[in-house]
Motif scaffolding. Structure first.
Motif, PDB file in Angstrom:
ATOM      1  N   THR A   1       0.815  -1.219   0.000  1.00  0.00           N
ATOM      2  CA  THR A   1       0.000   0.000   0.000  1.00  0.00           C
ATOM      3  C   THR A   1       0.848   1.269   0.000  1.00  0.00           C
ATOM      4  O   THR A   1       0.614   2.152  -0.831  1.00  0.00           O
ATOM      5  CB  THR A   1      -1.006  -0.010   1.164  1.00  0.00           C
ATOM      6  N   PRO A   2       1.828   1.418   0.892  1.00  0.00           N
ATOM      7  CA  PRO A   2       2.604   2.667   0.845  1.00  0.00           C
ATOM      8  C   PRO A   2       3.411   2.810  -0.443  1.00  0.00           C
ATOM      9  O   PRO A   2       3.584   3.928  -0.942  1.00  0.00           O
ATOM     10  CB  PRO A   2       3.514   2.590   2.075  1.00  0.00           C
ATOM     11  N   ILE A   3       3.870   1.707  -0.993  1.00  0.00           N
ATOM     12  CA  ILE A   3       4.584   1.770  -2.271  1.00  0.00           C
ATOM     13  C   ILE A   3       3.636   2.283  -3.355  1.00  0.00           C
ATOM     14  O   ILE A   3       3.991   3.172  -4.142  1.00  0.00           O
ATOM     15  CB  ILE A   3       5.170   0.395  -2.645  1.00  0.00           C
ATOM     16  N   GLU A   4       2.423   1.735  -3.377  1.00  0.00           N
ATOM     17  CA  GLU A   4       1.426   2.165  -4.366  1.00  0.00           C
ATOM     18  C   GLU A   4       1.128   3.662  -4.241  1.00  0.00           C
ATOM     19  O   GLU A   4       1.094   4.382  -5.240  1.00  0.00           O
ATOM     20  CB  GLU A   4       0.140   1.357  -4.201  1.00  0.00           C
ATOM     21  N   VAL A   5       0.921   4.126  -3.028  1.00  0.00           N
ATOM     22  CA  VAL A   5       0.593   5.534  -2.805  1.00  0.00           C
ATOM     23  C   VAL A   5       1.762   6.430  -3.235  1.00  0.00           C
ATOM     24  O   VAL A   5       1.570   7.420  -3.952  1.00  0.00           O
ATOM     25  CB  VAL A   5       0.211   5.787  -1.330  1.00  0.00           C
ATOM     26  N   LEU A   6       2.976   6.085  -2.815  1.00  0.00           N
ATOM     27  CA  LEU A   6       4.137   6.917  -3.146  1.00  0.00           C
ATOM     28  C   LEU A   6       4.413   6.949  -4.651  1.00  0.00           C
ATOM     29  O   LEU A   6       4.696   8.015  -5.217  1.00  0.00           O
ATOM     30  CB  LEU A   6       5.369   6.444  -2.383  1.00  0.00           C
ATOM     31  N   VAL A   7       4.304   5.804  -5.301  1.00  0.00           N
ATOM     32  CA  VAL A   7       4.503   5.767  -6.753  1.00  0.00           C
ATOM     33  C   VAL A   7       3.407   6.591  -7.442  1.00  0.00           C
ATOM     34  O   VAL A   7       3.680   7.350  -8.384  1.00  0.00           O
ATOM     35  CB  VAL A   7       4.547   4.317  -7.281  1.00  0.00           C
ATOM     36  N   SER A   8       2.179   6.462  -6.967  1.00  0.00           N
ATOM     37  CA  SER A   8       1.073   7.238  -7.549  1.00  0.00           C
ATOM     38  C   SER A   8       1.317   8.735  -7.434  1.00  0.00           C
ATOM     39  O   SER A   8       1.092   9.489  -8.388  1.00  0.00           O
ATOM     40  CB  SER A   8      -0.247   6.881  -6.866  1.00  0.00           C
ATOM     41  N   TRP A   9       1.771   9.172  -6.273  1.00  0.00           N
ATOM     42  CA  TRP A   9       2.062  10.603  -6.103  1.00  0.00           C
ATOM     43  C   TRP A   9       3.215  11.040  -7.002  1.00  0.00           C
ATOM     44  O   TRP A   9       3.192  12.146  -7.546  1.00  0.00           O
ATOM     45  CB  TRP A   9       2.344  10.923  -4.651  1.00  0.00           C
ATOM     46  N   GLY A  10       4.192  10.173  -7.180  1.00  0.00           N
ATOM     47  CA  GLY A  10       5.284  10.486  -8.101  1.00  0.00           C
ATOM     48  C   GLY A  10       4.793  10.617  -9.534  1.00  0.00           C
ATOM     49  O   GLY A  10       5.191  11.534 -10.268  1.00  0.00           O
ATOM     50  N   VAL A  11       3.910   9.723  -9.939  1.00  0.00           N
ATOM     51  CA  VAL A  11       3.340   9.794 -11.290  1.00  0.00           C
ATOM     52  C   VAL A  11       2.481  11.054 -11.429  1.00  0.00           C
ATOM     53  O   VAL A  11       2.497  11.713 -12.472  1.00  0.00           O
ATOM     54  CB  VAL A  11       2.558   8.508 -11.633  1.00  0.00           C
ATOM     55  N   CYS A  12       1.740  11.420 -10.379  1.00  0.00           N
ATOM     56  CA  CYS A  12       0.961  12.669 -10.408  1.00  0.00           C
ATOM     57  C   CYS A  12       1.878  13.875 -10.628  1.00  0.00           C
ATOM     58  O   CYS A  12       1.538  14.786 -11.398  1.00  0.00           O
ATOM     59  CB  CYS A  12       0.164  12.845  -9.120  1.00  0.00           C
ATOM     60  N   ALA A  13       3.006  13.892  -9.963  1.00  0.00           N
ATOM     61  CA  ALA A  13       3.960  14.996 -10.140  1.00  0.00           C
ATOM     62  C   ALA A  13       4.443  15.044 -11.587  1.00  0.00           C
ATOM     63  O   ALA A  13       4.527  16.123 -12.197  1.00  0.00           O
ATOM     64  CB  ALA A  13       5.141  14.846  -9.170  1.00  0.00           C
ATOM     65  N   TRP A  14       4.742  13.890 -12.147  1.00  0.00           N
ATOM     66  CA  TRP A  14       5.176  13.817 -13.540  1.00  0.00           C
ATOM     67  C   TRP A  14       4.061  14.268 -14.481  1.00  0.00           C
ATOM     68  O   TRP A  14       4.302  15.034 -15.433  1.00  0.00           O
ATOM     69  CB  TRP A  14       5.628  12.383 -13.853  1.00  0.00           C
ATOM     70  N   LEU A  15       2.827  13.813 -14.216  1.00  0.00           N
ATOM     71  CA  LEU A  15       1.695  14.228 -15.047  1.00  0.00           C
ATOM     72  C   LEU A  15       1.489  15.735 -14.989  1.00  0.00           C
ATOM     73  O   LEU A  15       1.135  16.357 -15.999  1.00  0.00           O
ATOM     74  CB  LEU A  15       0.412  13.511 -14.600  1.00  0.00           C
ATOM     75  N   SER A  16       1.703  16.323 -13.824  1.00  0.00           N
ATOM     76  CA  SER A  16       1.543  17.771 -13.689  1.00  0.00           C
ATOM     77  C   SER A  16       2.536  18.542 -14.549  1.00  0.00           C
ATOM     78  O   SER A  16       2.272  19.687 -14.931  1.00  0.00           O
ATOM     79  CB  SER A  16       1.708  18.193 -12.221  1.00  0.00           C
ATOM     80  N   GLN A  17       3.654  17.914 -14.859  1.00  0.00           N
ATOM     81  CA  GLN A  17       4.622  18.536 -15.767  1.00  0.00           C
ATOM     82  C   GLN A  17       4.198  18.377 -17.223  1.00  0.00           C
ATOM     83  O   GLN A  17       4.469  19.239 -18.051  1.00  0.00           O
ATOM     84  CB  GLN A  17       6.016  17.928 -15.557  1.00  0.00           C
ATOM     85  N   ARG A  18       3.549  17.275 -17.523  1.00  0.00           N
ATOM     86  CA  ARG A  18       3.083  17.017 -18.904  1.00  0.00           C
ATOM     87  C   ARG A  18       1.855  17.838 -19.259  1.00  0.00           C
ATOM     88  O   ARG A  18       1.724  18.307 -20.383  1.00  0.00           O
ATOM     89  CB  ARG A  18       2.746  15.544 -19.090  1.00  0.00           C
ATOM     90  N   TYR A  19       0.916  17.935 -18.330  1.00  0.00           N
ATOM     91  CA  TYR A  19      -0.346  18.634 -18.582  1.00  0.00           C
ATOM     92  C   TYR A  19      -0.250  20.029 -17.995  1.00  0.00           C
ATOM     93  O   TYR A  19      -0.225  20.204 -16.778  1.00  0.00           O
ATOM     94  CB  TYR A  19      -1.512  17.865 -17.960  1.00  0.00           C
ATOM     95  N   ARG A  20      -0.214  21.023 -18.833  1.00  0.00           N
ATOM     96  CA  ARG A  20       0.010  22.407 -18.398  1.00  0.00           C
ATOM     97  C   ARG A  20      -1.281  23.153 -18.068  1.00  0.00           C
ATOM     98  O   ARG A  20      -1.244  24.150 -17.370  1.00  0.00           O
ATOM     99  CB  ARG A  20       0.774  23.177 -19.474  1.00  0.00           C
ATOM    100  N   GLY A  21      -2.419  22.690 -18.571  1.00  0.00           N
ATOM    101  CA  GLY A  21      -3.671  23.387 -18.341  1.00  0.00           C
ATOM    102  C   GLY A  21      -4.152  23.255 -16.905  1.00  0.00           C
ATOM    103  O   GLY A  21      -3.955  22.219 -16.256  1.00  0.00           O
ATOM    104  N   SER A  22      -4.806  24.302 -16.410  1.00  0.00           N
ATOM    105  CA  SER A  22      -5.249  24.295 -15.017  1.00  0.00           C
ATOM    106  C   SER A  22      -6.333  23.251 -14.765  1.00  0.00           C
ATOM    107  O   SER A  22      -6.369  22.642 -13.687  1.00  0.00           O
ATOM    108  CB  SER A  22      -5.736  25.682 -14.598  1.00  0.00           C
ATOM    109  N   ALA A  23      -7.202  23.011 -15.744  1.00  0.00           N
ATOM    110  CA  ALA A  23      -8.267  22.011 -15.557  1.00  0.00           C
ATOM    111  C   ALA A  23      -7.664  20.616 -15.396  1.00  0.00           C
ATOM    112  O   ALA A  23      -8.061  19.863 -14.495  1.00  0.00           O
ATOM    113  CB  ALA A  23      -9.246  22.042 -16.720  1.00  0.00           C
ATOM    114  N   MET A  24      -6.711  20.271 -16.235  1.00  0.00           N
ATOM    115  CA  MET A  24      -6.105  18.940 -16.141  1.00  0.00           C
ATOM    116  C   MET A  24      -5.241  18.816 -14.898  1.00  0.00           C
ATOM    117  O   MET A  24      -5.196  17.756 -14.284  1.00  0.00           O
ATOM    118  CB  MET A  24      -5.298  18.607 -17.399  1.00  0.00           C
TER     119      MET A  24
END
Length: 191
Positions: A144-167
């Motif tokens: 579970t903690p591995i899943e959560v931490l990896v998910s948050w890392g992927v969210c950070a990466w996605l935030s770099q890919r998607y520049r729009g405020s809605a996304m």
């Protein structure tokens, strides 16, 4: 895996910042394999007032519910949808099916005694993995903690890919949906 994780991973693998329709299809494909569970359990828990122990201890494993799960969690069904998308050259269908297949592929090795018949209609066999994404008796307190931490890392990466405020807001919501999972792990509920 927890549904928010599937949404994050599906968006990361099959979403495209320059193609909102494809990204929406990727998110939908990540959600669909769990949608029937939410509809069935939600109806019983929120509308009919069925005891959670009955819903998740009995109804979840019933032939009626499992017959629904066989369809929306079938590698073969989603493989046919993917083949159709490729044949028609429809990127949104490929994203939908690819994301659903990713969801199923990640769930397959992470369910101990609550898996699904992923090879329907050929067989109703259910793989019983030695590990579980949530069950503490099968490494859930580690996964579970591995899943959560990896998910948050992927969210950070996605935030770099998607520049729009809605996304970015959508990504933020997906990340926030991991907070109850992290909290449950910390207090030892469900993991």
């Amino acid at each position: 895996m927890y549904t928010p994780t599937h949404l994050i991973f599906g968006m990361a693998a099959f979403g495209r910042p320059d193609a909102p329709k494809i990204t929406a299809a990727a998110i939908a494909g990540a959600a669909i394999p769990d949608l029937s569970l939410y509809l069935l359990a939600g109806t019983h828990l929120l509308i009919l007032g069925t005891d959670p122990q009955v819903v998740f201890g009995e109804m979840y494993f019933s032939d009626a519910w499992q017959s629904v799960f066989r369809i929306d969690n079938s590698f073969l069904v989603w493989g046919m949808v993917l083949a159709l998308g490729l044949a028609l050259r429809r990127a949104w269908i490929v994203a939908l099916a690819g994301s659903a297949l990713l969801h199923i592929g990640l769930d397959f090795p992470l369910h101990h005694d609550d898996g699904r018949a992923h090879f329907w209609p050929i067989t109703n066999w259910i793989f019983e993995s030695p590990v579980s994404y949530w069950d503490p008796a099968h490494f859930g307190r580690i996964l579970t903690p591995i899943e959560v931490l990896v998910s948050w890392g992927v969210c950070a990466w996605l935030s770099q890919r998607y520049r729009g405020s809605a996304m970015r807001a959508v990504i933020g919501v997906f990340g926030l949906l991991q907070v109850p999972v992290a909290y449950a792990w910390v207090v030892g509920v469900g993991t």
